[in-house]
Design a protein around this motif. Structure first.
Motif, PDB file in Angstrom:
ATOM      1  N   LYS A  16       0.845  -1.211   0.000  1.00 31.69           N
ATOM      2  CA  LYS A  16       0.000   0.000   0.000  1.00 31.69           C
ATOM      3  C   LYS A  16       0.873   1.251   0.000  1.00 31.69           C
ATOM      4  O   LYS A  16       0.564   2.231  -0.677  1.00 31.69           O
ATOM      5  CB  LYS A  16      -0.950  -0.012   1.189  1.00 31.69           C
ATOM      6  CG  LYS A  16      -2.029  -1.071   1.054  1.00 31.69           C
ATOM      7  CD  LYS A  16      -2.876  -1.182   2.303  1.00 31.69           C
ATOM      8  CE  LYS A  16      -3.847  -2.349   2.166  1.00 31.69           C
ATOM      9  NZ  LYS A  16      -4.581  -2.601   3.399  1.00 31.69           N
ATOM     10  N   LYS A  17       1.978   1.206   0.748  1.00 40.90           N
ATOM     11  CA  LYS A  17       2.914   2.336   0.741  1.00 40.90           C
ATOM     12  C   LYS A  17       3.537   2.507  -0.648  1.00 40.90           C
ATOM     13  O   LYS A  17       3.737   3.631  -1.116  1.00 40.90           O
ATOM     14  CB  LYS A  17       4.017   2.138   1.784  1.00 40.90           C
ATOM     15  CG  LYS A  17       3.552   2.315   3.201  1.00 40.90           C
ATOM     16  CD  LYS A  17       4.712   2.118   4.171  1.00 40.90           C
ATOM     17  CE  LYS A  17       4.283   2.276   5.607  1.00 40.90           C
ATOM     18  NZ  LYS A  17       5.407   2.110   6.539  1.00 40.90           N
ATOM     19  N   ALA A  18       3.836   1.385  -1.313  1.00 43.25           N
ATOM     20  CA  ALA A  18       4.404   1.452  -2.666  1.00 43.25           C
ATOM     21  C   ALA A  18       3.397   2.074  -3.633  1.00 43.25           C
ATOM     22  O   ALA A  18       3.774   2.870  -4.500  1.00 43.25           O
ATOM     23  CB  ALA A  18       4.807   0.053  -3.142  1.00 43.25           C
ATOM     24  N   VAL A  23       1.727   6.637  -6.994  1.00 42.92           N
ATOM     25  CA  VAL A  23       0.761   7.686  -7.333  1.00 42.92           C
ATOM     26  C   VAL A  23       1.405   9.062  -7.202  1.00 42.92           C
ATOM     27  O   VAL A  23       1.216   9.934  -8.060  1.00 42.92           O
ATOM     28  CB  VAL A  23      -0.513   7.575  -6.464  1.00 42.92           C
ATOM     29  CG1 VAL A  23      -1.379   8.825  -6.568  1.00 42.92           C
ATOM     30  CG2 VAL A  23      -1.310   6.334  -6.861  1.00 42.92           C
ATOM     31  N   SER A  24       2.191   9.257  -6.172  1.00 41.82           N
ATOM     32  CA  SER A  24       2.889  10.526  -5.984  1.00 41.82           C
ATOM     33  C   SER A  24       3.830  10.815  -7.157  1.00 41.82           C
ATOM     34  O   SER A  24       3.860  11.931  -7.690  1.00 41.82           O
ATOM     35  CB  SER A  24       3.670  10.493  -4.666  1.00 41.82           C
ATOM     36  OG  SER A  24       4.387  11.688  -4.479  1.00 41.82           O
ATOM     37  N   ILE A  25       4.572   9.814  -7.565  1.00 39.21           N
ATOM     38  CA  ILE A  25       5.477   9.971  -8.719  1.00 39.21           C
ATOM     39  C   ILE A  25       4.680  10.250  -9.983  1.00 39.21           C
ATOM     40  O   ILE A  25       5.024  11.136 -10.768  1.00 39.21           O
ATOM     41  CB  ILE A  25       6.352   8.710  -8.889  1.00 39.21           C
ATOM     42  CG1 ILE A  25       7.332   8.576  -7.727  1.00 39.21           C
ATOM     43  CG2 ILE A  25       7.095   8.732 -10.231  1.00 39.21           C
ATOM     44  CD1 ILE A  25       8.016   7.223  -7.636  1.00 39.21           C
ATOM     45  N   ALA A  26       3.606   9.506 -10.176  1.00 44.52           N
ATOM     46  CA  ALA A  26       2.798   9.651 -11.393  1.00 44.52           C
ATOM     47  C   ALA A  26       2.150  11.027 -11.489  1.00 44.52           C
ATOM     48  O   ALA A  26       2.060  11.600 -12.577  1.00 44.52           O
ATOM     49  CB  ALA A  26       1.728   8.562 -11.436  1.00 44.52           C
ATOM     50  N   SER A  32       1.184   6.728 -15.994  1.00 44.26           N
ATOM     51  CA  SER A  32       0.033   5.907 -15.624  1.00 44.26           C
ATOM     52  C   SER A  32       0.497   4.896 -14.586  1.00 44.26           C
ATOM     53  O   SER A  32       1.678   4.563 -14.506  1.00 44.26           O
ATOM     54  CB  SER A  32      -0.539   5.191 -16.847  1.00 44.26           C
ATOM     55  OG  SER A  32       0.397   4.263 -17.365  1.00 44.26           O
ATOM     56  N   VAL A  33      -0.445   4.399 -13.785  1.00 43.58           N
ATOM     57  CA  VAL A  33      -0.139   3.433 -12.729  1.00 43.58           C
ATOM     58  C   VAL A  33      -1.079   2.241 -12.869  1.00 43.58           C
ATOM     59  O   VAL A  33      -2.280   2.407 -13.069  1.00 43.58           O
ATOM     60  CB  VAL A  33      -0.308   4.060 -11.320  1.00 43.58           C
ATOM     61  CG1 VAL A  33      -0.120   3.013 -10.232  1.00 43.58           C
ATOM     62  CG2 VAL A  33       0.650   5.218 -11.116  1.00 43.58           C
ATOM     63  N   ILE A  74      -7.799   3.614  -2.717  1.00 46.57           N
ATOM     64  CA  ILE A  74      -6.664   4.367  -2.164  1.00 46.57           C
ATOM     65  C   ILE A  74      -6.213   5.431  -3.161  1.00 46.57           C
ATOM     66  O   ILE A  74      -6.016   6.596  -2.809  1.00 46.57           O
ATOM     67  CB  ILE A  74      -5.495   3.430  -1.797  1.00 46.57           C
ATOM     68  CG1 ILE A  74      -5.865   2.571  -0.585  1.00 46.57           C
ATOM     69  CG2 ILE A  74      -4.210   4.221  -1.536  1.00 46.57           C
ATOM     70  CD1 ILE A  74      -4.890   1.439  -0.303  1.00 46.57           C
ATOM     71  N   ALA A  75      -6.046   5.036  -4.415  1.00 44.52           N
ATOM     72  CA  ALA A  75      -5.600   5.975  -5.445  1.00 44.52           C
ATOM     73  C   ALA A  75      -6.627   7.087  -5.667  1.00 44.52           C
ATOM     74  O   ALA A  75      -6.260   8.264  -5.785  1.00 44.52           O
ATOM     75  CB  ALA A  75      -5.326   5.229  -6.747  1.00 44.52           C
TER      76      ALA A  75
END
Length: 141
Positions: A16-18, A23-26, A32-33, A74-75
């Motif tokens: 979940k942390k990953a 998402v932060s990087i994207a 896209s994730v 989460i996203a």
């Protein structure tokens, strides 16, 4: 900068942390994730019937779908939409194969998900992916 980020998830806090990191990087790069789960097939040595095995796999598929729905939530809570995918097989090999086939340029994954005993005996999935992947791998603790 990455354009496609793959996030293998197993329901652990680390995965979940990953996902949150991906998402932060994207958000900063426009990438896209995709959250991805590999259903590890159970050993069939002690399975008495095909029905028992089929029921177990149906339960695993249902749990995997629920896990990926949680990743989507989460996203979305972070203001981002992600894709999801599921496959069956060996987790490390499946992650690397899906990454290559999908043209992902970054894998963001948790540092552990298995129990410590299973990790010592089998080796960690993140360690195997780190050494087999052709793209960058971000290990999140």
């Amino acid at each position: 900068m990455p354009s496609k980020i793959l996030v293998p998830v197993d329901g652990s806090t680390y995965s979940k942390k990953a996902l949150e990191q991906a998402v932060s990087i994207a958000k900063g790069t426009g990438a896209s994730v995709t959250a991805f789960h590999v259903i590890e097939k159970p050993p069939t040595v002690y399975v008495e019937s095909q029905k028992v095995l089929n029921d177990a796999m149906a339960k695993y598929r249902s749990e995997s779908a629920r896990m990926l729905d949680e990743c989507k939530a989460i996203a979305e809570g972070l203001g981002f939409k992600i894709g999801t995918a599921i496959m069956e097989g060996d987790p490390a090999a499946g992650i690397v194969a899906f990454c290559e086939k999908g043209g992902f340029d970054l894998i963001a994954m948790g540092s552990r998900g298995h129990s410590k005993l299973k990790e010592m005996v089998l080796g960690s999935t993140s360690h195997k992916v780190l050494h087999r992947a052709r793209c960058s791998v971000l290990i999140v603790k």
